[in-house]
Design an enzyme around this catalytic site. Structure first.
Site, PDB file in Angstrom:
ATOM      1  N   GLU A 248      33.046  30.805  38.708  1.00 57.68           N
ATOM      2  CA  GLU A 248      32.545  29.481  38.311  1.00 57.68           C
ATOM      3  C   GLU A 248      31.015  29.394  38.310  1.00 57.68           C
ATOM      4  O   GLU A 248      30.441  28.736  37.455  1.00 57.68           O
ATOM      5  CB  GLU A 248      33.131  28.401  39.225  1.00 57.68           C
ATOM      6  CG  GLU A 248      34.634  28.243  39.049  1.00 57.68           C
ATOM      7  CD  GLU A 248      35.195  27.040  39.792  1.00 57.68           C
ATOM      8  OE1 GLU A 248      34.821  25.907  39.470  1.00 57.68           O
ATOM      9  OE2 GLU A 248      36.015  27.237  40.710  1.00 57.68           O
ATOM     10  N   HIS A 264      47.721  49.910  49.450  1.00 51.72           N
ATOM     11  CA  HIS A 264      49.054  50.244  48.968  1.00 51.72           C
ATOM     12  C   HIS A 264      49.198  49.982  47.476  1.00 51.72           C
ATOM     13  O   HIS A 264      50.315  50.023  46.960  1.00 51.72           O
ATOM     14  CB  HIS A 264      50.098  49.460  49.787  1.00 51.72           C
ATOM     15  CG  HIS A 264      49.977  49.762  51.259  1.00 51.72           C
ATOM     16  ND1 HIS A 264      50.618  50.831  51.862  1.00 51.72           N
ATOM     17  CD2 HIS A 264      49.218  49.183  52.220  1.00 51.72           C
ATOM     18  CE1 HIS A 264      50.277  50.870  53.146  1.00 51.72           C
ATOM     19  NE2 HIS A 264      49.418  49.888  53.391  1.00 51.72           N
ATOM     20  N   LYS A 358      41.067  20.223  31.075  1.00 50.65           N
ATOM     21  CA  LYS A 358      41.500  18.928  31.610  1.00 50.65           C
ATOM     22  C   LYS A 358      41.595  17.901  30.471  1.00 50.65           C
ATOM     23  O   LYS A 358      42.523  17.100  30.424  1.00 50.65           O
ATOM     24  CB  LYS A 358      40.558  18.452  32.722  1.00 50.65           C
ATOM     25  CG  LYS A 358      40.735  19.271  34.026  1.00 50.65           C
ATOM     26  CD  LYS A 358      39.901  18.736  35.200  1.00 50.65           C
ATOM     27  CE  LYS A 358      40.146  19.577  36.447  1.00 50.65           C
ATOM     28  NZ  LYS A 358      39.405  19.184  37.645  1.00 50.65           N
TER      29      LYS A 358
END
Ligand code: F6R
Length: 363
Positions: A248, A264, A358
């Site tokens: 951001e 892993h 949005k």
């Protein structure tokens, strides 16, 4: 803190006030610099909240929130894990899991108070009879929570949510403390205030790049793909925060992973360097409380993948409590990511695509 690494020309540019003013026209950096002051203020706001829920028979704690507000859940999860008598989870979705119910303490956290995923999850939690506390500047969350008689910790507005971490993350911890769910957190908050202020002073714009870790690391990351690693718990939560802040504030893609899990999976891709799409800069968040086996894993891993990456740099905290460690990393990472945006000539403040999303979703 690690010894300050070599200073690049990109980092040296950050010493020039004209560069800062040009790339950061709204002075987002000052909001980043203000985080330590916010922490203390947030304690006072949460102390003043009235009519907190009863915690008799409590079975779980859930923090609802997205993005810059959701990070408060990660902070609570990491800090409360060794303290709270019940499990703590962060929920970042519209729908809440079946285990959330009457015996769950729910923190509904949204800086704007209007984030649709958080509002939907809050309404579901309310319908299930959860014990709710809202943390917000206002919006629909404040209105609906107050109308239903839930306590609201009202925090000051006017910031980008990601620059309001103190306001959104400290209240759930203080409320848990007041409810007897976070023994010892008072002392940790006191330490965190000191440590965060010290780190902010060390990373301040007035400190030259040659002795400013945040500026030098930002300079080194220009043109690199950042990977942020931490160990499970506080450094892992801080690694996720830094990855989000790189997205951001610096407007770059970034990855994050935690030890020991990354041993892993992620390490295999790194070891086969022919698949790596860009020069990598790895930041490892380290602290003195690491499990000794994890510490050993970090050392072995970084030596095994050294040839595959451009650089590996460690950021150390010597703070004693998990909360102070986490906030020490957050303050360093918030400065670093903002400096990286500025060094790249990208204004750290706007988040155009989140606003477009949005708007497109009408949320
Ligand atoms: C913006 C930011 C975003 C928002 C997110 C949720 O600075 O960090 O990630 O935090 O879109 O909005 P709020 O925090 O208002 O619920």
């Amino acid at each position: 803190m690690t010894a300050t690494p070599a200073t690049t020309p990109e980092a040296l540019k950050l010493d020039d006030p004209a560069t800062l003013a040009e790339a950061d026209p709204t002075d987002f950096l000052s909001a980043v610099e203000g985080l330590p002051a916010q922490l203390g203020e947030a304690v006072g706001l949460a102390d003043a909240a009235e009519d907190l829920p009863d915690v008799t028979g409590l079975g779980s704690i859930a923090v609802l929130g997205m993005g810059g507000s959701g990070i408060s859940g990660e902070l609570c999860r990491a800090v409360l894990a060794p303290l709270a008598p019940v499990p703590v989870a962060t929920l970042r979705d519209y729908d809440i899991p079946a285990w959330v119910g009457k015996d769950t303490l729910v923190f509904a956290v949204s800086y704007s108070g209007n984030t649709e995923e958080t509002l939907t999850a809050f309404r579901q939690a309310a319908a299930r009879g959860a014990r709710i506390v809202a943390v917000t500047t206002g919006g629909a969350l404040a209105q609906e929570a107050a109308a239903s008689g839930y306590p609201v910790v009202a925090v000051p507005g006017g910031l980008m949510p990601r620059a309001a971490l103190g306001y959104v993350a400290i209240p759930p911890l203080v409320v848990c403390n007041r409810l007897g769910l976070a023994p010892g957190i008072d002392t940790a908050i006191d330490e965190a205030l000191e440590v965060a202020a010290r780190r902010a002073a060390a990373c301040h714009r007035s400190v030259p790049a040659a002795s400013n870790l945040a500026k030098t690391l930002a300079g080194r990351l220009v043109g690199r793909l950042p990977l942020v690693w931490g160990s499970e718990g506080t450094a892992g939560a801080a690694a996720y925060r830094l990855k989000c802040q790189l997205n951001e504030n610096a407007k770059v893609i970034a990855n994050w992973a935690v030890f020991p899990e990354l041993n892993h999976n992620e390490v295999v891709g790194l070891y086969h360097s022919e698949t790596i799409p860009a020069p990598l800069g790895i930041l490892v968040l380290r602290h003195v409380g690491e499990n000794p086996r994890t510490a050993r894993r970090i050392e072995v891993t970084t030596s095994l993948i050294a040839d595959s990456v451009d650089f590996v740099e460690e950021i150390w905290t010597t703070a004693a409590s998990p909360l102070a460690r986490l906030l020490d990393f957050v303050v360093a990472g918030d400065h670093l990511s903002t400096y990286l945006g500025i060094a790249r000539g990208a204004d750290p403040a706007p988040i155009v695509v989140i606003d477009l999303l949005k708007a497109a979703l009408g949320s």
